[in-house]
Scaffold this motif. Sequence first.
Motif, PDB file in Angstrom:
ATOM      1  N   GLY A 238     -67.672 -12.496 -33.655  1.00 36.18           N
ATOM      2  CA  GLY A 238     -66.904 -11.393 -33.075  1.00 36.18           C
ATOM      3  C   GLY A 238     -66.730 -10.235 -34.034  1.00 36.18           C
ATOM      4  O   GLY A 238     -67.602  -9.944 -34.862  1.00 36.18           O
ATOM      5  N   LEU A 239     -65.569  -9.535 -33.924  1.00 35.64           N
ATOM      6  CA  LEU A 239     -65.228  -8.397 -34.787  1.00 35.64           C
ATOM      7  C   LEU A 239     -66.297  -7.299 -34.755  1.00 35.64           C
ATOM      8  O   LEU A 239     -66.568  -6.648 -35.763  1.00 35.64           O
ATOM      9  CB  LEU A 239     -65.003  -8.852 -36.237  1.00 35.64           C
ATOM     10  N   VAL A 390     -56.923  -7.656 -35.419  1.00 33.89           N
ATOM     11  CA  VAL A 390     -57.819  -8.782 -35.136  1.00 33.89           C
ATOM     12  C   VAL A 390     -57.121  -9.663 -34.114  1.00 33.89           C
ATOM     13  O   VAL A 390     -56.237 -10.462 -34.446  1.00 33.89           O
ATOM     14  CB  VAL A 390     -58.146  -9.572 -36.419  1.00 33.89           C
ATOM     15  N   ASP A 391     -57.508  -9.520 -32.866  1.00 28.06           N
ATOM     16  CA  ASP A 391     -56.891 -10.297 -31.793  1.00 28.06           C
ATOM     17  C   ASP A 391     -57.552 -11.664 -31.692  1.00 28.06           C
ATOM     18  O   ASP A 391     -58.568 -11.949 -32.346  1.00 28.06           O
ATOM     19  CB  ASP A 391     -57.029  -9.533 -30.471  1.00 28.06           C
ATOM     20  N   PRO A 393     -60.001 -14.353 -30.350  1.00 32.78           N
ATOM     21  CA  PRO A 393     -61.362 -14.091 -29.899  1.00 32.78           C
ATOM     22  C   PRO A 393     -61.539 -14.253 -28.391  1.00 32.78           C
ATOM     23  O   PRO A 393     -60.911 -15.117 -27.765  1.00 32.78           O
ATOM     24  CB  PRO A 393     -62.197 -15.123 -30.674  1.00 32.78           C
ATOM     25  N   SER A 394     -62.419 -13.418 -27.835  1.00 31.52           N
ATOM     26  CA  SER A 394     -62.761 -13.527 -26.416  1.00 31.52           C
ATOM     27  C   SER A 394     -63.644 -14.745 -26.194  1.00 31.52           C
ATOM     28  O   SER A 394     -64.083 -15.395 -27.150  1.00 31.52           O
ATOM     29  CB  SER A 394     -63.506 -12.259 -25.978  1.00 31.52           C
ATOM     30  N   ASP A 397     -66.894 -14.308 -27.954  1.00 27.38           N
ATOM     31  CA  ASP A 397     -66.750 -14.478 -29.404  1.00 27.38           C
ATOM     32  C   ASP A 397     -66.550 -15.942 -29.758  1.00 27.38           C
ATOM     33  O   ASP A 397     -67.074 -16.430 -30.770  1.00 27.38           O
ATOM     34  CB  ASP A 397     -65.570 -13.656 -29.926  1.00 27.38           C
ATOM     35  N   ASN A 489     -62.109  -6.565 -32.565  1.00 27.45           N
ATOM     36  CA  ASN A 489     -62.986  -7.461 -31.794  1.00 27.45           C
ATOM     37  C   ASN A 489     -63.964  -6.667 -30.923  1.00 27.45           C
ATOM     38  O   ASN A 489     -63.673  -5.552 -30.521  1.00 27.45           O
ATOM     39  CB  ASN A 489     -62.143  -8.386 -30.910  1.00 27.45           C
TER      40      ASN A 489
END
Length: 489
Positions: A238-239, A390-391, A393-394, A397, A489
């Motif tokens: 991700g990110l 930084v949430d 992860p989807s 991700d 993300n």
Amino acid sequence: MEELRDIELMVKKGVSLIAIESYEEPRVLELCTRLAVKTYRTLHRWTSTDGLVKNASTHLVTSPQFQKPDELLTSIRQRSEVGIYVLCDFHSYFDEPNVVRALKDIVLYGAEGVTIILTSHQLRLPLEIQRYGSHFTLSFPSEEKIRQIILEEAGAWQKSNNGRQVKTDSKTLDLLVSNLRGLTESDVKHLVRGAIVVDGAITTSDLSEVNKSKFELMNMNNILSYEYDTTRFADVGGLQGLKNWLAERKDSFVNGDNKLDNPKGLMLLGVQGGGKSLAAKAIAGLWHVPLLRLDMAALYNKYHGETERNLRETLQLADNVAPCVLWMDEIEKSLGQSDNEGIAQRVLGTLLTWMAERTSRVFIVATSNDITRLPPELVRKGRLDEIFFVDLPSVKDRAGIIAIHLKKRELKLSGEAINTAATATEGFTGAEIEQAIVSSLYKARANKESFSSSHLLSAIGSTVPISITRAESINHLRDWASNRAVLAN
């Protein structure tokens, strides 16, 4: 030549006590020899083993004179001739009141034209004579000088190996020059020779060994540590927003661009285990520069002024190492507003001054779990370039994170199984996903079974993620970041 000119100017101004901190005693003696010639003075060198000798290059003394420090200082004070006296490792006697007083007598009442130069790896003048002395610092070799040393060492190796040329390429050579900044000339020679001597080549594999040896030499007192394992950004799931931002600034930071401002740094805000620390390591890996980790807690000292001095010396070291990434992990624990009094406030002031005035290519990566505890002047634009949130992860991700950790452990699952596991890990952090994989491996091993998706799904089902246990604080963090930070993300 610039060093010689500066110290000559100090002597002409009448400074009679000069302290030079350096591990390169031969270089200091060479500088003082040239100084004596320029100022038409006699040069003397003193060590506890050789006593006082008239020639700085003389090291075979059959009958040492004035080996005792009090006898030495008495002798110097009684002399009427102008001269430069280089006293090596004399700081060992600063705990003797008579020696300190005798040194002060020379500085205050000694003959005009007598200059005492103290030199050692570390020097702090006693308070009694501190105001009468001056510190002089030897500069580190420039990138041009480092390149010259590398070419000289390559030429020496070629000469001793029947004319074989040292193999390298311009990109690797440039990286080696950059990574050797902040070291003395003798240390540069030592590390370059070590890189060449094994196989007659300078390759990218030599760079990590050079960096490791470099930071061992620099003795960072556990306040600043060198992170050897800088993860490739491909190993961070991700990110993508952060990756794109960094890619735009890579060339400007690594190579330097006079037409653009140097990237200053960023703040990574997010939940624990969300990948902030891994991202900090990956930035250094992506840019091929050293990663320094600053332990803010180790800075603190009970003696007044020592904490700020520790920070100043640490930041100076980062400047010398530049270009590099300086990682300040969980910065709110040491600079949080609830502690922003006394020492913490002075540390903040020292840090903010350095952040505003520095010109070196030191890229700051500060990570925080609770940015609301940080003073606003630290996180405003200008101090740092951007704040990234930084949430969690989807699902896409999370599938990437699962694939990365399976590959790292040489495990295989079908694409469908990975997608199923990604869906099942809704609300998981990257760290929690990794731990679920580790737990599933232990379960499979205990049951003497081959690893399968059922083991992974079972481990996922028995995990309570932080998004549930800390739901309120995470929602609060998301609300704060919604219009104050850029989504990483």
